[in-house]
Write a protein that holds these residues in place. Structure first.
Motif, short mmCIF file in Angstrom:
data_model
loop_
_atom_site.label_atom_id
_atom_site.label_comp_id
_atom_site.label_asym_id
_atom_site.label_seq_id
_atom_site.Cartn_x
_atom_site.Cartn_y
_atom_site.Cartn_z
N GLU A 94 105.50 -82.80 -22.05
CA GLU A 94 106.08 -82.06 -21.02
C GLU A 94 105.00 -81.76 -19.85
O GLU A 94 103.77 -81.59 -20.45
CB GLU A 94 106.60 -80.81 -21.66
CG GLU A 94 107.07 -79.73 -20.35
CD GLU A 94 107.63 -78.63 -21.14
OE1 GLU A 94 107.63 -77.66 -20.26
OE2 GLU A 94 107.92 -78.59 -22.48
N VAL A 95 105.27 -82.10 -18.55
CA VAL A 95 104.36 -81.68 -17.66
C VAL A 95 104.93 -80.89 -16.37
O VAL A 95 106.23 -80.97 -16.39
CB VAL A 95 103.60 -82.97 -17.16
CG1 VAL A 95 103.06 -83.70 -18.12
CG2 VAL A 95 104.87 -83.79 -16.38
N VAL A 96 104.23 -80.07 -15.68
CA VAL A 96 104.53 -79.68 -14.59
C VAL A 96 104.11 -80.58 -13.30
O VAL A 96 102.86 -80.70 -13.12
CB VAL A 96 104.38 -78.08 -14.54
CG1 VAL A 96 104.47 -77.59 -12.96
CG2 VAL A 96 104.85 -77.46 -15.46
N LEU A 97 104.82 -80.89 -12.10
CA LEU A 97 104.42 -81.88 -11.23
C LEU A 97 104.50 -80.98 -9.92
O LEU A 97 105.59 -80.20 -9.70
CB LEU A 97 105.29 -83.09 -11.02
CG LEU A 97 105.19 -83.91 -12.18
CD1 LEU A 97 106.24 -85.17 -12.09
CD2 LEU A 97 103.74 -84.51 -12.54
N ASP A 98 103.74 -81.07 -8.97
CA ASP A 98 103.58 -80.45 -7.72
C ASP A 98 104.63 -81.38 -6.71
O ASP A 98 104.06 -81.88 -5.77
CB ASP A 98 102.32 -80.33 -7.23
CG ASP A 98 101.43 -79.41 -7.91
OD1 ASP A 98 102.05 -78.54 -8.51
OD2 ASP A 98 100.34 -79.59 -7.96
N LEU A 99 105.74 -81.55 -7.01
CA LEU A 99 106.67 -82.27 -6.33
C LEU A 99 108.26 -81.87 -6.51
O LEU A 99 108.54 -80.86 -7.41
CB LEU A 99 106.66 -83.75 -6.77
CG LEU A 99 105.59 -84.63 -6.59
CD1 LEU A 99 106.03 -86.09 -7.02
CD2 LEU A 99 105.85 -84.88 -4.88
N PRO A 100 109.07 -81.69 -5.32
CA PRO A 100 110.23 -81.25 -5.57
C PRO A 100 111.07 -81.94 -6.67
O PRO A 100 110.91 -83.23 -6.70
CB PRO A 100 111.06 -81.31 -4.40
CG PRO A 100 110.06 -81.62 -3.28
CD PRO A 100 108.68 -82.34 -4.14
N ALA A 101 112.02 -81.29 -7.51
CA ALA A 101 112.71 -81.73 -8.30
C ALA A 101 113.60 -83.33 -8.11
O ALA A 101 113.60 -83.93 -8.70
CB ALA A 101 113.69 -80.71 -9.22
N GLU A 123 113.94 -77.91 -11.86
CA GLU A 123 113.30 -77.33 -10.63
C GLU A 123 112.55 -76.03 -10.86
O GLU A 123 113.39 -75.14 -11.72
CB GLU A 123 114.51 -77.30 -9.62
CG GLU A 123 113.93 -76.64 -8.44
CD GLU A 123 114.94 -76.41 -7.48
OE1 GLU A 123 114.75 -76.34 -6.04
OE2 GLU A 123 116.16 -76.79 -7.63
N LEU A 124 111.36 -75.86 -10.66
CA LEU A 124 110.71 -74.60 -10.59
C LEU A 124 110.35 -73.83 -9.21
O LEU A 124 109.96 -72.67 -9.41
CB LEU A 124 109.37 -74.89 -11.38
CG LEU A 124 109.45 -75.48 -12.82
CD1 LEU A 124 108.09 -75.70 -13.34
CD2 LEU A 124 110.28 -74.47 -13.69
N GLY A 125 110.84 -74.51 -8.36
CA GLY A 125 110.41 -73.92 -6.99
C GLY A 125 110.78 -75.20 -5.78
O GLY A 125 111.14 -76.18 -6.47
N PRO A 126 110.64 -74.76 -4.85
CA PRO A 126 110.73 -75.76 -3.73
C PRO A 126 109.86 -77.02 -3.90
O PRO A 126 110.17 -78.27 -3.53
CB PRO A 126 110.59 -75.06 -2.39
CG PRO A 126 109.81 -73.84 -2.74
CD PRO A 126 110.02 -73.34 -4.09
N ASP A 127 108.73 -77.12 -4.36
CA ASP A 127 107.70 -77.89 -4.28
C ASP A 127 107.17 -78.25 -5.92
O ASP A 127 106.04 -78.71 -6.00
CB ASP A 127 106.82 -77.87 -3.37
CG ASP A 127 107.05 -77.97 -1.89
OD1 ASP A 127 107.91 -78.94 -1.65
OD2 ASP A 127 106.91 -76.92 -1.20
N ARG A 128 107.70 -77.81 -6.92
CA ARG A 128 107.28 -77.64 -8.35
C ARG A 128 108.63 -78.09 -9.24
O ARG A 128 109.69 -77.60 -9.05
CB ARG A 128 106.60 -76.57 -8.57
CG ARG A 128 105.45 -76.23 -8.02
CD ARG A 128 104.64 -75.13 -8.33
NE ARG A 128 103.79 -75.07 -9.61
CZ ARG A 128 104.05 -74.54 -10.75
NH1 ARG A 128 105.23 -73.58 -10.90
NH2 ARG A 128 103.35 -74.89 -11.93
N CYS A 129 108.29 -78.84 -10.13
CA CYS A 129 109.31 -79.09 -11.16
C CYS A 129 108.82 -79.34 -12.57
O CYS A 129 107.34 -79.58 -12.53
CB CYS A 129 110.28 -80.31 -10.75
SG CYS A 129 109.16 -81.89 -10.70
N ARG A 130 109.37 -79.19 -13.64
CA ARG A 130 108.92 -79.49 -15.09
C ARG A 130 109.79 -80.97 -15.46
O ARG A 130 111.03 -81.21 -15.08
CB ARG A 130 109.62 -78.30 -15.96
CG ARG A 130 108.97 -78.51 -17.36
CD ARG A 130 109.75 -77.46 -18.20
NE ARG A 130 109.58 -76.38 -17.72
CZ ARG A 130 108.65 -75.43 -17.76
NH1 ARG A 130 107.64 -75.73 -18.43
NH2 ARG A 130 108.76 -74.01 -17.24
#
Length: 332
Positions: free
Chosen positions: A254-261, A275-282
């Motif tokens: 499992e990782v968190v990426l600085d990209l939209p889902a 989706e974790l935010g507009p520009d982050r996702c798990r």
């Protein structure tokens, strides 16, 4: 009501799709009366088609087997489907290219000009991906023998060609025949495989059909076991992923990426994106090894935060050292 000739073709086409047809059901499918169905059956018999009347509460008809069966009739959709199947036979890995070409030529000769033009206009070329190795062809006779054992639920005995010469040298007399309960005959990546329960190893196994040499006769009948997970596609996919559990990989992280889902989802086939935010996702996904998983995640041109497990962090560290060595030109 369709014209008699079109109705006869439709009736014959229906009779070819399954063993028994109740007369009332045939009448409903053709939108005619049962009496009309009886007359049409008589016309087909006059043309030489061996149609058997079945008795019972419903009553019905069956297209009998016979060596003097006249040429089969095809409607437009069947003709196109047959042409596609025969023209793409080279990509099946079944070693039937020449026979398929002859079959297409034979069928084409008895088709009306209208259908022949449609078949001739269909030109299909099977192209392998660049760099792929040609797949060994499975013997059509072996495919038939294995398929017959699967259908009859009979124990199959066969010699199995070993993968490497080193394995063969380990036992000059050769390994004993394999004894299996055959369950499914499948294709995967252009190769044919047998999914079976190995009686001597007491476990599920997959065998490449191009390495199988059946022995006669087959063994006793058996009661089929339940395949793990109940779905052959999921089971085989898991086996080729290196896992015994359908739908799972041996390495999962499992990782968190600085990209939209939505960006990550478009390039993720075997993973879960949250989706974790507009520009982050798990991202949770798997692979056959930890370095392979790290490399797959690394293809996203974005910041990466490893949530876990520790093996995935170690894999990223290992790849980082290798990439640094590659950038400086020094051996790793």
């Amino acid at each position: 009501m369709p014209k008699t000739s079109a109705r006869l073709l439709a009736l014959l086409s229906l009779l070819q799709t399954r063993r028994d047809w109740p007369g009332q059901e045939l009448a409903g499918r053709l939108e005619v009366s049962p009496r009309t169905v009886r007359r049409d059956v008589d016309r087909l018999r006059e043309l030489g088609y061996p149609i058997v009347t079945t008795k019972g509460p419903d009553g019905g008809y069956r297209l009998g087997a016979g060596t003097e069966l006249p040429p089969l009739l095809f409607d437009d959709d069947q003709a196109v489907a047959l042409a596609v199947a025969l023209r793409t036979a080279a990509a099946t890995g079944a070693g039937i290219e020449e026979a398929a070409t002859r079959a297409l030529s034979t069928v084409r000769q008895v088709m009306p000009a209208r259908l022949r033009h449609r078949v001739d206009s269909l030109q299909v070329t099977a192209v392998e991906r660049p760099g792929t190795r040609p797949n060994p062809q499975a013997d059509p006779q072996v495919l038939v023998a294995v398929s017959a054992a699967v259908r009859a639920r009979e124990v199959l005995r066969f010699d199995y060609t070993l993968v490497s010469p080193a394995e063969a040298d380990a036992d000059p007399a050769g390994p004993p025949p394999r004894r299996v309960q055959p369950h499914h005959l499948i294709t995967w990546g252009g190769r044919w495989y047998l999914v079976a329960w190995d009686l001597d190893r007491d476990d599920w196994r997959t065998f490449r059909v191009d390495r199988i040499t059946p022995r006669a006769p087959t063994g006793p009948r058996f009661t089929p076991r339940e395949l793990p997970g109940g779905d052959v596609a999921a089971f085989v996919t898991a086996r080729f992923h290196g896992s015994d559990r359908p739908g799972d990989w041996p390495c999962r992280g499992e990782v968190v990426l600085d990209l939209p889902a939505h960006v990550v989802s478009a390039y993720t086939r075997d993973g879960v994106v949250e989706e974790l935010g507009p520009d982050r996702c798990r991202l949770v996904m798997g692979a056959w090894s930890w370095p392979a998983l790290a490399a797959t995640i690394g293809r996203f041109d974005a910041g990466i935060q490893v949530v876990g497990p520790a093996e995935l962090k170690d894999a990223f560290a290992c790849l980082a050292r290798r990439f640094a060595d590659a950038a400086t030109g020094e051996p790793g």
